[in-house]
Design an enzyme around this catalytic site. Structure first.
Site, PDB file in Angstrom:
ATOM      1  N   ASN A  93     -47.806  48.741  42.670  1.00  8.77           N
ATOM      2  CA  ASN A  93     -47.159  50.054  42.793  1.00  8.77           C
ATOM      3  C   ASN A  93     -45.892  50.027  43.640  1.00  8.77           C
ATOM      4  OD1 ASN A  93     -47.122  53.191  43.131  1.00  8.77           O
ATOM      5  ND2 ASN A  93     -47.251  52.368  45.216  1.00  8.77           N
ATOM      6  N   SER A 145     -41.935  53.154  35.131  1.00  5.23           N
ATOM      7  CA  SER A 145     -41.204  54.417  35.304  1.00  5.23           C
ATOM      8  C   SER A 145     -40.649  54.838  33.947  1.00  5.23           C
ATOM      9  CB  SER A 145     -40.042  54.223  36.282  1.00  5.23           C
ATOM     10  OG  SER A 145     -39.183  55.350  36.246  1.00  5.23           O
ATOM     11  N   TYR A 157     -32.678  49.403  38.929  1.00  2.00           N
ATOM     12  CA  TYR A 157     -33.998  50.048  38.894  1.00  2.00           C
ATOM     13  C   TYR A 157     -34.501  50.123  37.455  1.00  2.00           C
ATOM     14  CZ  TYR A 157     -37.668  53.515  39.753  1.00  2.00           C
ATOM     15  OH  TYR A 157     -38.869  54.170  39.820  1.00  2.00           O
ATOM     16  N   SER A 160     -35.476  46.729  36.184  1.00  2.47           N
ATOM     17  CA  SER A 160     -36.715  46.219  36.802  1.00  2.47           C
ATOM     18  C   SER A 160     -37.938  46.865  36.165  1.00  2.47           C
ATOM     19  CB  SER A 160     -36.700  46.472  38.316  1.00  2.47           C
ATOM     20  OG  SER A 160     -36.891  47.854  38.617  1.00  2.47           O
ATOM     21  N   LYS A 161     -37.837  48.144  35.837  1.00  2.37           N
ATOM     22  CA  LYS A 161     -38.994  48.839  35.258  1.00  2.37           C
ATOM     23  C   LYS A 161     -39.175  48.467  33.781  1.00  2.37           C
ATOM     24  CE  LYS A 161     -40.298  50.955  39.004  1.00  2.37           C
ATOM     25  NZ  LYS A 161     -41.561  50.568  39.665  1.00  2.37           N
ATOM     26  N   ILE A 190     -41.957  62.544  40.186  1.00  2.65           N
ATOM     27  CA  ILE A 190     -43.143  62.830  40.986  1.00  2.65           C
ATOM     28  C   ILE A 190     -42.666  63.159  42.405  1.00  2.65           C
ATOM     29  CG2 ILE A 190     -45.382  61.953  41.760  1.00  2.65           C
ATOM     30  CD1 ILE A 190     -45.107  61.990  38.666  1.00  2.65           C
TER      31      ILE A 190
HETATM   32  P1  NAD Z   1     -42.313  55.835  47.932  1.00  4.26           P
HETATM   33  O1  NAD Z   1     -40.969  55.395  48.379  1.00  4.26           O
HETATM   34  O2  NAD Z   1     -42.836  57.130  48.414  1.00  4.26           O
HETATM   35  O3  NAD Z   1     -43.383  54.711  48.216  1.00  4.26           O
HETATM   36  C1  NAD Z   1     -43.145  53.345  47.923  1.00  4.26           C
HETATM   37  C2  NAD Z   1     -43.981  52.508  48.864  1.00  4.26           C
HETATM   38  O4  NAD Z   1     -43.681  51.123  48.617  1.00  4.26           O
HETATM   39  C3  NAD Z   1     -43.660  52.797  50.337  1.00  4.26           C
HETATM   40  O5  NAD Z   1     -44.837  53.022  51.065  1.00  4.26           O
HETATM   41  C4  NAD Z   1     -42.925  51.559  50.776  1.00  4.26           C
HETATM   42  O6  NAD Z   1     -43.060  51.249  52.149  1.00  4.26           O
HETATM   43  C5  NAD Z   1     -43.562  50.479  49.879  1.00  4.26           C
HETATM   44  N1  NAD Z   1     -42.718  49.293  49.824  1.00  4.26           N
HETATM   45  C6  NAD Z   1     -41.385  49.271  49.560  1.00  4.26           C
HETATM   46  N2  NAD Z   1     -40.915  48.018  49.710  1.00  4.26           N
HETATM   47  C7  NAD Z   1     -41.966  47.250  50.082  1.00  4.26           C
HETATM   48  C8  NAD Z   1     -42.095  45.880  50.419  1.00  4.26           C
HETATM   49  N3  NAD Z   1     -41.034  45.060  50.425  1.00  4.26           N
HETATM   50  N4  NAD Z   1     -43.311  45.397  50.735  1.00  4.26           N
HETATM   51  C9  NAD Z   1     -44.379  46.240  50.783  1.00  4.26           C
HETATM   52  N5  NAD Z   1     -44.316  47.565  50.492  1.00  4.26           N
HETATM   53  C10 NAD Z   1     -43.118  48.054  50.158  1.00  4.26           C
HETATM   54  O7  NAD Z   1     -42.223  55.812  46.334  1.00  4.26           O
HETATM   55  P2  NAD Z   1     -43.180  56.453  45.227  1.00  4.26           P
HETATM   56  O8  NAD Z   1     -42.461  57.584  44.635  1.00  4.26           O
HETATM   57  O9  NAD Z   1     -44.553  56.657  45.756  1.00  4.26           O
HETATM   58  O10 NAD Z   1     -43.155  55.277  44.164  1.00  4.26           O
HETATM   59  C11 NAD Z   1     -44.250  54.417  43.927  1.00  4.26           C
HETATM   60  C12 NAD Z   1     -43.991  53.669  42.637  1.00  4.26           C
HETATM   61  O11 NAD Z   1     -43.852  54.611  41.565  1.00  4.26           O
HETATM   62  C13 NAD Z   1     -42.698  52.845  42.647  1.00  4.26           C
HETATM   63  O12 NAD Z   1     -42.878  51.648  41.944  1.00  4.26           O
HETATM   64  C14 NAD Z   1     -41.719  53.741  41.901  1.00  4.26           C
HETATM   65  O13 NAD Z   1     -40.686  53.003  41.299  1.00  4.26           O
HETATM   66  C15 NAD Z   1     -42.642  54.375  40.890  1.00  4.26           C
HETATM   67  N6  NAD Z   1     -42.126  55.633  40.357  1.00  4.26           N
HETATM   68  C16 NAD Z   1     -41.933  56.726  41.147  1.00  4.26           C
HETATM   69  C17 NAD Z   1     -41.444  57.892  40.593  1.00  4.26           C
HETATM   70  C18 NAD Z   1     -41.225  59.153  41.385  1.00  4.26           C
HETATM   71  O14 NAD Z   1     -40.668  60.119  40.829  1.00  4.26           O
HETATM   72  N7  NAD Z   1     -41.625  59.233  42.644  1.00  4.26           N
HETATM   73  C19 NAD Z   1     -41.136  57.934  39.225  1.00  4.26           C
HETATM   74  C20 NAD Z   1     -41.336  56.809  38.458  1.00  4.26           C
HETATM   75  C21 NAD Z   1     -41.836  55.664  39.024  1.00  4.26           C
END
Ligand code: NAD
Length: 252
Positions: A93, A145, A157, A160-161, A190
């Site tokens: 994640n 994503s 980004y 990568s996805k 989200i």
């Molecule tokens: P967020 O930024 O709230 O959380 C991401 C987490 O990943 C954080 O806790 C961060 O500390 C951790 N992280 C980042 N780099 C790291 C590293 N080098 N080592 C260990 N941990 C690390 O983001 P989110 O919105 O909760 O996103 C979670 C996943 O969902 C991601 O892969 C994101 O791309 C994907 N996503 C999110 C959304 C959205 O709208 N929020 C949409 C599509 C996809």
């Protein structure tokens, strides 16, 4: 049907579990009785997660940085150790976003996005593979994503996805014969820090959701529900798929 397909008995690794979607995934697994190794760089948030009531001593913190192959391997080994050497489910994640146009995209930002979003899932699965193959009903869920289709102003980004979706299919094909199911979940907008921390992304999100069938942002818990389902026996004949949890946004 094997008992370990039930979340109650699963040993689960969740990366990026300190906040946002990963936190909701860790909590949902714990709520259903799984044991969770929560991997993240954010020590304070991890401690808060493990102390919360829903964690019920079922979530153990693994403070680690997965942005290099060595870091990803070390994090995986420590997570496995925390779970007694056993793992049924890996949820890749952790992810970062970077907005920059093609013309001025910085090389180090490109590399870092790829390292965390795409390389780490590969090295984590590679490291955990012997333990995963020993599980009764192993499953991997990669958090992709809607950006996998290619948007605007975030080429690293998006790529990568898109790569993570292809890696999901590649892993599903190679590991399926050994009983490992591999799927992806592709969230839309989200409400997490990833969106809230960047005013540009917040603005794009608010505009975008008005065009979707379900005209609102999603909640981390709604993504977590799909992840736990895909990792359970309810999805036992599903592999290589990408499930969009996006309010109906992406229709291809
Ligand atoms: P967020 O930024 O709230 O959380 C991401 C987490 O990943 C954080 O806790 C961060 O500390 C951790 N992280 C980042 N780099 C790291 C590293 N080098 N080592 C260990 N941990 C690390 O983001 P989110 O919105 O909760 O996103 C979670 C996943 O969902 C991601 O892969 C994101 O791309 C994907 N996503 C999110 C959304 C959205 O709208 N929020 C949409 C599509 C996809």
């Amino acid at each position: 049907m094997s008992a370990t397909q039930n979340p109650r008995n699963q040993a689960v690794i969740v990366t990026g579990a300190a906040r946002g979607i990963g936190r909701a995934i860790a909590l949902r697994f714990a709520l259903e009785g799984a044991r969770v190794a929560a991997v993240d760089i954010l020590a304070d948030e991890l401690a808060e997660l493990c102390a919360c009531e829903t964690a019920l001593s079922r979530i153990v913190a693994v403070e680690a940085d997965i942005s290099t192959p060595e870091g990803a391997r070390e994090a995986t080994n420590r997570a496995l150790e925390a779970l007694g050497g056993h793992v049924d489910v890996i949820v890749n994640n952790a992810g970062i976003e970077h907005r920059a146009p093609i013309a001025s995209h910085e090389a180090d930002a490109w590399r870092r996005v790829m390292a965390i979003n795409l390389d780490a899932p590969f090295f984590i699965v590679q490291t955990a593979l012997p333990a995963l193959l020993a599980a009764d009903a192993p499953a991997i869920v990669n958090i992709a994503s809607t950006a996998r289709i290619g948007f605007f102003g975030q080429p690293a980004y998006d790529t990568s996805k898109g790569g993570l979706v292809t890696l999901t299919r590649s892993m599903a094909n190679e590991l399926g014969r050994e009983g490992v199911r591999v799927n992806a979940v592709a969230p839309g907008f989200i409400a997490t820090n990833m969106v809230a921390d960047d005013p540009k992304i917040t603005a794009i999100g608010e505009k975008q959701v008005r065009l979707q069938p379900l005209q609102r942002m999603g909640k981390p818990e709604e993504v977590a529900a799909a992840v736990v389902w895909l990792a359970s026996s309810n999805a036992s004949y599903i592999t290589g798929q990408t499930l969009h949890v996006d309010g109906g946004w992406v229709r291809i």
